[in-house]
Design an enzyme around this catalytic site. Structure first.
Site, short mmCIF file in Angstrom:
data_model
loop_
_atom_site.label_atom_id
_atom_site.label_comp_id
_atom_site.label_asym_id
_atom_site.label_seq_id
_atom_site.Cartn_x
_atom_site.Cartn_y
_atom_site.Cartn_z
N HIS A 1 37.00 69.68 27.54
CA HIS A 1 37.98 69.83 28.62
C HIS A 1 39.05 70.84 28.20
O HIS A 1 40.13 70.47 27.74
CB HIS A 1 38.60 68.48 28.98
N CYS B 1 32.99 70.75 31.06
CA CYS B 1 32.38 69.43 30.97
C CYS B 1 31.22 69.28 31.96
O CYS B 1 30.15 69.82 31.74
CB CYS B 1 33.43 68.34 31.13
N GLU C 1 40.85 72.54 30.09
CA GLU C 1 42.00 72.57 30.99
C GLU C 1 43.18 71.75 30.47
O GLU C 1 44.31 71.91 30.93
CB GLU C 1 41.60 72.05 32.38
#
Length: 252
Positions: free
Chosen positions: A221, A113, A223
């Site tokens: 994102h 991001c 993660e």
């Protein structure tokens, strides 16, 4: 044998409007510990406290995380407007030279991001302050309502360059990703290779040309539930392989 250390770039936060902190999301920490099998180290975005020269000696890799503040437009030749903000100039002062140092030294780096945008600006790219204001673009921002699961849900496909680094990594030319950003890369710098686009033409995946080791970034994102989502797991696993290999430019 000790696990390699992966630095996770932290963000500045205020608690109670006056208590300054540096923090990183537990999603990033879990991805490093569980998927990368590495020791997560939160790096404060405080260049007065941590030096690039020290960090590259301590860490075997870095994750450049997302964050609400945007890269300051003066760093890519644009005038500041309210749409560009808020900013964190201390993070800019740390991350941009750290990215370039890691690429030069062959230290694996992964951008997520805001980190994607930092990779771009570090190598001459420009950003648009609000992608959704451009003709034909969709709203890439986080949905204002709903649960965390709904906000991080898969929202659109990304079309990858056939035969490129990302397509090989994911084993597909099309993947599904979440979307929680306002800004985006408009003009890519000379070493910034865009290999993924949303259906509206927004850049979503890049790598740095000429890097001798892992230097890849994504606008989404990854993660979020990195150990469960097959796309995220593939990305973090590939990054982890580069970290564990401990290859440098001198040894390449």
């Amino acid at each position: 044998m000790a696990r390699p250390v992966i630095g996770i770039i932290g963000n500045h936060h205020l608690i109670g409007n006056d208590y300054r902190t540096q923090a990183a999301g537990e999603m990033n920490i879990a991805a490093v510990a569980d998927v990368c099998d590495a020791l997560p180290l939160v790096v404060p975005s405080m260049p007065e406290a941590v030096a690039v020269a020290d960090l590259v000696e301590v860490c075997a890799g870095f994750i450049f995380t997302g964050g609400r503040p945007n890269v300051h437009p003066s760093l890519y030749g644009h005038e500041e407007t309210p749409g560009h903000g808020p900013f964190d100039p201390r993070r800019d002062s740390l991350t941009l030279p750290l990215i370039r140092s890691c690429v030069e030294r062959g230290i694996p780096i992964l951008g997520l991001c805001r980190g994607f945008q930092e990779f771009g600006v570090a190598y001459g790219s420009t950003l648009h302050p609000e992608i959704r204001d451009l003709p034909g673009r969709m709203n890439h921002r986080m949905p204002p309502d709903g649960t965390l699961e709904e906000k991080f849900a898969l929202r659109h496909p990304v079309n990858l360059t056939p035969g490129g680094k990302f397509a090989k990594l994911f084993g597909s030319d099309v993947i599904q990703v979440n979307s929680l950003h306002g800004q985006g890369v408009i003009d890519a710098g000379s070493r910034v290779v865009i290999e993924g686009y949303a259906p509206d033409g927004t850049a979503e995946a890049l790598h740095i040309a000429g890097a001798c080791n892992f230097a890849m970034a994504v606008q989404w994102h990854a993660e979020w539930r990195a150990g469960e989502d097959p796309v995220s797991r593939a990305l973090f696993s590939s990054f982890a392989q580069a970290v564990h290999a401990k290859r440098s430019c001198a040894a390449a």
